[in-house]
Motif scaffolding. Structure first.
Motif, PDB file in Angstrom:
ATOM      1  N   THR A  53      27.380  38.508  38.908  1.00 15.32           N
ATOM      2  CA  THR A  53      26.459  37.610  39.598  1.00 15.32           C
ATOM      3  C   THR A  53      27.253  36.851  40.656  1.00 15.32           C
ATOM      4  O   THR A  53      28.490  36.775  40.570  1.00 15.32           O
ATOM      5  N   PRO A  54      26.574  36.258  41.632  1.00 17.18           N
ATOM      6  CA  PRO A  54      27.302  35.425  42.604  1.00 17.18           C
ATOM      7  C   PRO A  54      28.066  34.299  41.906  1.00 17.18           C
ATOM      8  O   PRO A  54      29.210  34.000  42.253  1.00 17.18           O
ATOM      9  N   ARG A  55      27.450  33.710  40.883  1.00 13.23           N
ATOM     10  CA  ARG A  55      28.117  32.639  40.139  1.00 13.23           C
ATOM     11  C   ARG A  55      29.373  33.157  39.444  1.00 13.23           C
ATOM     12  O   ARG A  55      30.413  32.503  39.412  1.00 13.23           O
ATOM     13  N   GLY A  56      29.280  34.363  38.883  1.00 19.55           N
ATOM     14  CA  GLY A  56      30.442  34.967  38.226  1.00 19.55           C
ATOM     15  C   GLY A  56      31.567  35.244  39.208  1.00 19.55           C
ATOM     16  O   GLY A  56      32.747  35.042  38.905  1.00 19.55           O
ATOM     17  N   LEU A  57      31.215  35.700  40.402  1.00 22.87           N
ATOM     18  CA  LEU A  57      32.233  35.968  41.414  1.00 22.87           C
ATOM     19  C   LEU A  57      32.877  34.664  41.885  1.00 22.87           C
ATOM     20  O   LEU A  57      34.085  34.606  42.103  1.00 22.87           O
ATOM     21  N   ARG A  58      32.075  33.605  42.020  1.00 21.16           N
ATOM     22  CA  ARG A  58      32.649  32.292  42.383  1.00 21.16           C
ATOM     23  C   ARG A  58      33.602  31.806  41.287  1.00 21.16           C
ATOM     24  O   ARG A  58      34.635  31.213  41.570  1.00 21.16           O
ATOM     25  N   TYR A  59      33.257  32.071  40.026  1.00 23.40           N
ATOM     26  CA  TYR A  59      34.138  31.706  38.918  1.00 23.40           C
ATOM     27  C   TYR A  59      35.462  32.463  39.020  1.00 23.40           C
ATOM     28  O   TYR A  59      36.533  31.885  38.831  1.00 23.40           O
ATOM     29  N   VAL A  60      35.401  33.765  39.324  1.00 26.83           N
ATOM     30  CA  VAL A  60      36.617  34.562  39.498  1.00 26.83           C
ATOM     31  C   VAL A  60      37.468  33.946  40.602  1.00 26.83           C
ATOM     32  O   VAL A  60      38.679  33.761  40.462  1.00 26.83           O
ATOM     33  N   ALA A  61      36.829  33.592  41.719  1.00 27.17           N
ATOM     34  CA  ALA A  61      37.551  33.000  42.853  1.00 27.17           C
ATOM     35  C   ALA A  61      38.221  31.689  42.444  1.00 27.17           C
ATOM     36  O   ALA A  61      39.400  31.464  42.733  1.00 27.17           O
ATOM     37  N   ASP A  62      37.492  30.826  41.751  1.00 26.26           N
ATOM     38  CA  ASP A  62      38.044  29.526  41.342  1.00 26.26           C
ATOM     39  C   ASP A  62      39.159  29.686  40.317  1.00 26.26           C
ATOM     40  O   ASP A  62      40.196  29.027  40.393  1.00 26.26           O
ATOM     41  N   SER A  63      38.977  30.587  39.356  1.00 33.34           N
ATOM     42  CA  SER A  63      39.977  30.732  38.296  1.00 33.34           C
ATOM     43  C   SER A  63      41.245  31.423  38.795  1.00 33.34           C
ATOM     44  O   SER A  63      42.318  31.222  38.238  1.00 33.34           O
ATOM     45  N   ARG A  64      41.137  32.209  39.841  1.00 27.79           N
ATOM     46  CA  ARG A  64      42.321  32.903  40.374  1.00 27.79           C
ATOM     47  C   ARG A  64      42.937  32.173  41.559  1.00 27.79           C
ATOM     48  O   ARG A  64      43.817  32.708  42.224  1.00 27.79           O
ATOM     49  N   ASP A  65      42.495  30.973  41.822  1.00 24.37           N
ATOM     50  CA  ASP A  65      43.039  30.181  42.925  1.00 24.37           C
ATOM     51  C   ASP A  65      44.008  29.131  42.380  1.00 24.37           C
ATOM     52  O   ASP A  65      44.270  28.130  43.020  1.00 24.37           O
ATOM     53  N   SER A  66      44.553  29.374  41.224  1.00 27.85           N
ATOM     54  CA  SER A  66      45.432  28.433  40.544  1.00 27.85           C
ATOM     55  C   SER A  66      46.895  28.732  40.858  1.00 27.85           C
ATOM     56  O   SER A  66      47.269  29.870  41.099  1.00 27.85           O
ATOM     57  N   LYS A  67      47.708  27.711  40.800  1.00 27.11           N
ATOM     58  CA  LYS A  67      49.146  27.894  41.002  1.00 27.11           C
ATOM     59  C   LYS A  67      49.780  28.624  39.808  1.00 27.11           C
ATOM     60  O   LYS A  67      50.899  29.084  39.884  1.00 27.11           O
ATOM     61  N   ASN A  68      49.049  28.736  38.700  1.00 30.02           N
ATOM     62  CA  ASN A  68      49.547  29.442  37.517  1.00 30.02           C
ATOM     63  C   ASN A  68      49.445  30.955  37.654  1.00 30.02           C
ATOM     64  O   ASN A  68      50.001  31.688  36.851  1.00 30.02           O
ATOM     65  N   ILE A  69      48.717  31.427  38.662  1.00 28.24           N
ATOM     66  CA  ILE A  69      48.550  32.848  38.914  1.00 28.24           C
ATOM     67  C   ILE A  69      49.696  33.304  39.819  1.00 28.24           C
ATOM     68  O   ILE A  69      50.005  32.637  40.802  1.00 28.24           O
ATOM     69  N   PRO A  70      50.342  34.438  39.533  1.00 33.86           N
ATOM     70  CA  PRO A  70      51.397  34.933  40.429  1.00 33.86           C
ATOM     71  C   PRO A  70      50.871  35.078  41.861  1.00 33.86           C
ATOM     72  O   PRO A  70      49.720  35.460  42.080  1.00 33.86           O
ATOM     73  N   ALA A  71      51.712  34.771  42.834  1.00 33.86           N
ATOM     74  CA  ALA A  71      51.294  34.727  44.244  1.00 33.86           C
ATOM     75  C   ALA A  71      50.572  35.990  44.698  1.00 33.86           C
ATOM     76  O   ALA A  71      49.570  35.913  45.394  1.00 33.86           O
ATOM     77  N   GLY A  72      51.034  37.168  44.312  1.00 32.85           N
ATOM     78  CA  GLY A  72      50.408  38.405  44.753  1.00 32.85           C
ATOM     79  C   GLY A  72      49.055  38.672  44.129  1.00 32.85           C
ATOM     80  O   GLY A  72      48.328  39.552  44.581  1.00 32.85           O
ATOM     81  N   GLN A  73      48.716  37.921  43.062  1.00 33.31           N
ATOM     82  CA  GLN A  73      47.447  38.136  42.372  1.00 33.31           C
ATOM     83  C   GLN A  73      46.432  37.028  42.639  1.00 33.31           C
ATOM     84  O   GLN A  73      45.325  37.075  42.128  1.00 33.31           O
TER      85      GLN A  73
END
Length: 102
Positions: free
Chosen positions: A29-49
């Motif tokens: 869903t659009p909401r699910g994709l926004r969640y993916v975007a928000d959760s993967r925009d963290s400094k805890n995620i490796p830079a390439g990911q």
């Protein structure tokens, strides 16, 4: 049959249905994709990911059309093909209510 070409930029709403049509995800869903975007925009995620769109270093800015954030379609598809979302999946429907006495 005419080959359908993807638009150069796409909204979260249109991107969610495109990801399902392309078989990258089973459902989105659009909401699910926004969640993916928000959760993967963290400094805890490796830079390439990290999510490729935004205002941070190494991110491509969103194209804003009115109140809608648009993303470059080819970059989004490339990113999600390399790092597909892993979620719980769609809601399965009704659940048995929990007994308050337990």
């Amino acid at each position: 049959m005419t080959e359908r070409k993807d638009p150069p930029y796409i909204s979260f709403t249109d991107a969610a249905s495109l990801l399902v049509r392309r078989g990258i995800v089973g459902s989105m869903t659009p909401r699910g994709l926004r969640y993916v975007a928000d959760s993967r925009d963290s400094k805890n995620i490796p830079a390439g990911q990290r999510w490729p769109f935004g205002d941070g270093p190494g991110q491509e800015p969103y194209l804003v059309a009115g109140r809608t954030r648009m993303m470059r379609t080819d970059l989004l598809l490339d990113y999600l093909e390399r790092f597909p979302p892993k979620g719980r999946g769609p809601d399965k429907g009704e659940r048995t209510p929990r007994d308050p006495e337990e």
